[in-house]
Write a protein that holds these residues in place. Structure first.
Motif, PDB file in Angstrom:
ATOM      1  N   HIS A 187       0.812  -1.222   0.000  1.00 30.80           N
ATOM      2  CA  HIS A 187       0.000   0.000   0.000  1.00 30.80           C
ATOM      3  C   HIS A 187       0.842   1.269   0.000  1.00 30.80           C
ATOM      4  O   HIS A 187       0.595   2.200  -0.783  1.00 30.80           O
ATOM      5  CB  HIS A 187      -0.919  -0.015   1.224  1.00 30.80           C
ATOM      6  CG  HIS A 187      -1.776   1.209   1.360  1.00 30.80           C
ATOM      7  ND1 HIS A 187      -1.348   2.353   2.014  1.00 30.80           N
ATOM      8  CD2 HIS A 187      -3.029   1.479   0.912  1.00 30.80           C
ATOM      9  CE1 HIS A 187      -2.300   3.261   1.978  1.00 30.80           C
ATOM     10  NE2 HIS A 187      -3.330   2.759   1.319  1.00 30.80           N
ATOM     11  N   GLN A 188       1.838   1.337   0.871  1.00 29.65           N
ATOM     12  CA  GLN A 188       2.626   2.562   0.995  1.00 29.65           C
ATOM     13  C   GLN A 188       3.428   2.858  -0.272  1.00 29.65           C
ATOM     14  O   GLN A 188       3.501   4.002  -0.735  1.00 29.65           O
ATOM     15  CB  GLN A 188       3.569   2.462   2.199  1.00 29.65           C
ATOM     16  CG  GLN A 188       2.860   2.303   3.525  1.00 29.65           C
ATOM     17  CD  GLN A 188       2.164   3.568   3.994  1.00 29.65           C
ATOM     18  OE1 GLN A 188       2.773   4.475   4.532  1.00 29.65           O
ATOM     19  NE2 GLN A 188       0.856   3.637   3.783  1.00 29.65           N
ATOM     20  N   TRP A 242       2.970   5.924  -2.890  1.00 30.83           N
ATOM     21  CA  TRP A 242       4.139   6.722  -3.289  1.00 30.83           C
ATOM     22  C   TRP A 242       4.200   6.855  -4.813  1.00 30.83           C
ATOM     23  O   TRP A 242       4.490   7.928  -5.345  1.00 30.83           O
ATOM     24  CB  TRP A 242       5.398   6.061  -2.752  1.00 30.83           C
ATOM     25  CG  TRP A 242       6.656   6.850  -2.925  1.00 30.83           C
ATOM     26  CD1 TRP A 242       7.453   6.903  -4.037  1.00 30.83           C
ATOM     27  CD2 TRP A 242       7.281   7.712  -1.962  1.00 30.83           C
ATOM     28  NE1 TRP A 242       8.535   7.716  -3.829  1.00 30.83           N
ATOM     29  CE2 TRP A 242       8.463   8.231  -2.559  1.00 30.83           C
ATOM     30  CE3 TRP A 242       6.982   8.078  -0.659  1.00 30.83           C
ATOM     31  CZ2 TRP A 242       9.316   9.103  -1.891  1.00 30.83           C
ATOM     32  CZ3 TRP A 242       7.840   8.942   0.006  1.00 30.83           C
ATOM     33  CH2 TRP A 242       8.984   9.446  -0.598  1.00 30.83           C
ATOM     34  N   ASP A 277      -4.186   7.425   6.054  1.00 24.15           N
ATOM     35  CA  ASP A 277      -3.541   7.995   4.874  1.00 24.15           C
ATOM     36  C   ASP A 277      -4.494   8.884   4.082  1.00 24.15           C
ATOM     37  O   ASP A 277      -4.317   9.073   2.884  1.00 24.15           O
ATOM     38  CB  ASP A 277      -2.992   6.876   3.983  1.00 24.15           C
ATOM     39  CG  ASP A 277      -1.744   6.240   4.573  1.00 24.15           C
ATOM     40  OD1 ASP A 277      -0.753   6.960   4.775  1.00 24.15           O
ATOM     41  OD2 ASP A 277      -1.767   5.029   4.837  1.00 24.15           O
ATOM     42  N   PHE A 296       6.986   4.767   5.910  1.00 24.80           N
ATOM     43  CA  PHE A 296       5.925   4.917   6.898  1.00 24.80           C
ATOM     44  C   PHE A 296       5.435   6.354   6.759  1.00 24.80           C
ATOM     45  O   PHE A 296       5.916   7.270   7.437  1.00 24.80           O
ATOM     46  CB  PHE A 296       6.455   4.637   8.309  1.00 24.80           C
ATOM     47  CG  PHE A 296       5.385   4.666   9.366  1.00 24.80           C
ATOM     48  CD1 PHE A 296       4.408   3.683   9.418  1.00 24.80           C
ATOM     49  CD2 PHE A 296       5.359   5.676  10.305  1.00 24.80           C
ATOM     50  CE1 PHE A 296       3.425   3.716  10.382  1.00 24.80           C
ATOM     51  CE2 PHE A 296       4.380   5.711  11.282  1.00 24.80           C
ATOM     52  CZ  PHE A 296       3.413   4.735  11.328  1.00 24.80           C
ATOM     53  N   LEU A 297       4.497   6.558   5.828  1.00 24.14           N
ATOM     54  CA  LEU A 297       4.133   7.908   5.395  1.00 24.14           C
ATOM     55  C   LEU A 297       3.514   8.731   6.515  1.00 24.14           C
ATOM     56  O   LEU A 297       3.666   9.953   6.538  1.00 24.14           O
ATOM     57  CB  LEU A 297       3.179   7.825   4.204  1.00 24.14           C
ATOM     58  CG  LEU A 297       3.790   7.244   2.922  1.00 24.14           C
ATOM     59  CD1 LEU A 297       2.752   7.173   1.814  1.00 24.14           C
ATOM     60  CD2 LEU A 297       4.990   8.070   2.464  1.00 24.14           C
TER      61      LEU A 297
END
Length: 313
Positions: A73-74, A78, A157, A178-179
């Motif tokens: 997902h991250q 991105w 998010d 790790f946004l």
């Protein structure tokens, strides 16, 4: 130009409904805004990409980006942010299931026009979650705070980033993303918009317990060295306990009271052995992250795009 980035992984059951709801909201609440809906297919194994292609032909707002492999997902988020940067004045990220309230988007844009570079979408409460998920989520945020990692409680998010905030975020070189913590470190002007999260309409969550635990571990080890320091404190504690036991054993020897102590010996071995294994595991987690970073492998590979308005956006 506003880009709304939606990471998608096996979302065929909700994607058409989500795009329809977003389009209807934009037509009603933001008819004068130039908006693109960017769906990032994270290597889905169902018809997600086929649906994105079909919808992009009838919806001029919709763009699609297909990744060659499932990267998580991250990383998929991105990829969408990187694709949006050359065109967007602001970017909003939201999950494709639209459990987050899309009616907050116009309020986010109002904050953006008022000068906010980062607008967090924050849940008021967790009524739709199970007791277990509420409890573990609260424990996660408290643990992150204790570990010294900046984060916004009940924020996932769902957020807006201005172009300069997005450019600053994308300048981070690390691969272990790790946004939530990275955005909190940017330091630009921020605001918050609160909302109630709805239940998922169809399909299954893409964050089962195993992924939640992995995500929490990534967040802790990406932003805090406190676990390494705790190992040092644990080592000092065992040295002190060892000194006390040694003094007692010496005193018993001098008094002639020495006896075979299988129970105490066995407990000591198991306790110290377990502590050592834990220490090696924590240290190995950090070494593994260093290993991932120094290889500098690409985060993702783009396979194809959908939509006719990439260049015109």
């Amino acid at each position: 130009m506003l880009y709304i980035v939606l990471p998608c992984y096996n979302e065929e059951e909700v994607l058409c409904d989500s795009i329809a709801k977003l389009t209807a909201m934009l037509d009603k609440e933001m008819p004068q805004e130039a908006v693109r809906l960017l769906c990032v297919d994270d290597g889905s194994r169902d018809r997600t990409w086929s649906l994105i292609q079909e919808l992009s032909q009838s919806n001029p707002r919709l763009l699609g980006l297909r990744l060659a492999h499932n990267v998580g997902h991250q990383q998929a988020l991105w990829a969408g942010l990187e694709a949006a940067l050359p065109h967007a004045e602001a970017v909003i990220s939201i999950d494709a299931d639209l459990q987050d309230d899309i009616q907050v988007i116009p309020r986010m844009m109002a904050d953006f026009r008022a000068g906010s570079d980062i607008v967090y979408g924050v849940r008021r409460e967790r009524r739709t979650d199970t007791w277990f998920k509420r409890t573990t989520a609260l424990a996660f945020y408290k643990l992150m705070q204790w570990m010294g990692c900046e984060s916004v409680y009940n924020h996932a998010d769902f957020r807006l980033l201005s172009r300069r905030a997005l450019a600053a975020l994308l300048s981070y070189p690390e691969r272990n993303l790790f946004l939530r913590g990275m955005v909190a470190q940017l330091g630009f002007r921020t605001s918050m918009q609160y909302y109630d999260r709805s239940e998922r309409l169809a399909g299954e969550t893409k964050y089962p317990l195993s992924k939640m635990l992995s995500f929490a571990l990534d967040g802790i080890t990406s932003f805090s060295v406190r676990p390494i320091r705790l190992i040092n404190l644990l080592g000092i504690l065992f040295i002190l306990v060892g000194l006390v036991v040694s003094c007692k054993a010496l005193a018993d020897f001098l008094r002639g009271q020495t006896m075979p102590g299988w129970t105490s010996l066995l407990i000591s071995l198991w306790l110290i052995g377990g502590a050592l294994m834990l220490a090696v595991g924590i240290t190995g987690e950090y070494i593994g992250k260093i290993y991932t970073e120094v290889k500098r492998r690409p985060r993702y590979f783009e396979m194809e795009r959908a939509g006719d308005n990439w260049e015109n956006s």
